[in-house]
Design an enzyme around this catalytic site. Structure first.
Site, PDB file in Angstrom:
ATOM      1  CD  GLU A 189       0.500  -1.057   8.089  1.00  0.00           C
ATOM      2  OE1 GLU A 189       0.115  -0.285   8.993  1.00  0.00           O
ATOM      3  OE2 GLU A 189       0.968  -0.654   7.011  1.00  0.00           O
ATOM      4  CD  GLU A 223       7.732   0.240   7.654  1.00  0.00           C
ATOM      5  OE1 GLU A 223       6.766  -0.502   7.325  1.00  0.00           O
ATOM      6  OE2 GLU A 223       7.905   1.375   7.187  1.00  0.00           O
ATOM      7  CE  LYS A 281       3.271  -5.573   3.848  1.00  0.00           C
ATOM      8  NZ  LYS A 281       2.730  -4.475   4.666  1.00  0.00           N
ATOM      9  CG  ASP A 329       0.254  -4.092   2.133  1.00  0.00           C
ATOM     10  OD1 ASP A 329       0.087  -4.795   3.133  1.00  0.00           O
ATOM     11  OD2 ASP A 329       0.978  -3.070   2.113  1.00  0.00           O
ATOM     12  CG  ASP A 372      -0.389   0.070   2.521  1.00  0.00           C
ATOM     13  OD1 ASP A 372       0.856  -0.015   2.625  1.00  0.00           O
ATOM     14  OD2 ASP A 372      -1.137   0.210   3.513  1.00  0.00           O
ATOM     15  CB  SER A 373       4.576   1.727  -0.103  1.00  0.00           C
ATOM     16  OG  SER A 373       4.794   0.591  -0.922  1.00  0.00           O
TER      17      SER A 373
HETATM   18  O1  KIV Z   1       3.447  -1.116   1.645  1.00  0.00           O
HETATM   19  C1  KIV Z   1       4.635  -1.421   1.642  1.00  0.00           C
HETATM   20  O2  KIV Z   1       5.376  -1.255   0.674  1.00  0.00           O
HETATM   21  C2  KIV Z   1       5.169  -1.995   2.860  1.00  0.00           C
HETATM   22  C3  KIV Z   1       6.657  -2.007   3.001  1.00  0.00           C
HETATM   23  C4  KIV Z   1       7.096  -0.698   3.541  1.00  0.00           C
HETATM   24  C5  KIV Z   1       7.124  -3.148   3.806  1.00  0.00           C
HETATM   25  O3  KIV Z   1       4.452  -2.393   3.724  1.00  0.00           O
END
Ligand code: KIV
Length: 266
Positions: A116, A183, A114, A85, A46-47
């Site tokens: 958080e 992280e 993934k 993500d 989600d970056s």
């Molecule tokens: O969203 C992302 O790219 C991430 C990385 C910073 C690990 O979660």
């Protein structure tokens, strides 16, 4: 190119001490270069909210955005495992986690998801595991909580928080998580979590002691507006262009020359 990376292979890599390489990609062109260089995992993170959409956080990213980008990346990958993500507020209950992981895997083609969060994700991970969905948990600095945290800071320098991160990692592994990403945590904490867990750990700003490393692609190519101090511009001095920079990242992670001490927190 070697055989496709699976979750089972990632577990074996930890046991054999073979470091796992992971970079982000959000589009077909970069996904192809990463896959051709035999990166182990491509994270459609989600970056993308910051590096592709130009926001100042990942909070505006939606499930539709994640499905769109994951769907572009997945068919390109012949070798890498695709990790999708779950964005802000997309897995706050087992029912929602199932619904959105289904979207990432069925519509997006991800092979792992993934999320958080620490102990608050236990029920969600148990439910996904029960239904055969591999999960990577994301601990330490959780960018989706930036407003609660008050900024992007190192997590776990204080003993109470460090103990919580270790305890959460164990809870999430017990709930069924197949991988734990950390992280911005101190080197000693990342090492302790890595030694304690059976599943592989991936670090970003977490030192060389993790079982693998991930960076945001635009940071390691030097094209982000402001790359974090734990990243490195692998394009500098590179005669082989972008493919060479990615190959250098893979070689450096496998040889444990990246991250250097200057890219770690203590
Ligand atoms: O969203 C992302 O790219 C991430 C990385 C910073 C690990 O979660």
């Amino acid at each position: 190119m070697t055989a496709r990376i699976t979750v089972k292979k990632l577990h074996k890599m930890k046991q054999e001490g073979n470091k796992i390489t992971m970079l982000t990609a959000y589009d077909a062109s970069f996904a192809r270069v990463l896959d051709q260089q035999s990166i182990d995992v491509i994270l459609v993170g989600d970056s993308l909210g910051m590096v592709m959409q130009g926001h100042d956080s990942t909070i505006p990213v939606t499930m539709d955005d994640m499905v769109y980008h994951t769907k572009i990346v997945s068919p390109i990958c012949k070798h890498a495992l695709v990790l999708g993500d779950l964005p802000f507020m997309s897995c706050t209950s087992p029912k929602q986690a199932i619904k959105n992981a289904t979207r990432l895997m069925q519509q997006g083609g991800a092979q792992m998801v993934k999320m958080e969060g620490g102990e608050a994700q236990v029920e969600n991970i148990m439910q996904l595991t029960r239904h055969g969905v591999p999960v990577c948990a994301h601990l330490g600095l959780q960018p989706q909580s930036v407003h609660k945290l008050g900024g992007y800071f190192v997590q776990g320098r204080n003993q109470k928080i460090a103990d919580k991160i270790l305890n959460d990692a164990l809870l999430l592994q017990d709930a069924g998580a197949d991988m734990v990403l950390m992280e911005c945590v101190p080197v000693s904490l990342a090492e302790k979590v890595t030694e304690t867990l059976d599943v592989p750990t991936i670090g970003i700003g977490a030192g060389r002691g993790c079982d693998g490393q991930v960076l945001v692609l635009q940071d390691m190519l030097g094209i982000s507006e402001k790359a974090p101090s734990f990243s490195k511009n692998f394009l500098v001095g590179q005669s082989e262009g972008i493919a060479g920079a990615i190959s250098d990242f893979i070689i450096s992670v496998k040889a444990q020359t990246f991250p250097s001490d200057a890219q770690c927190f203590y």
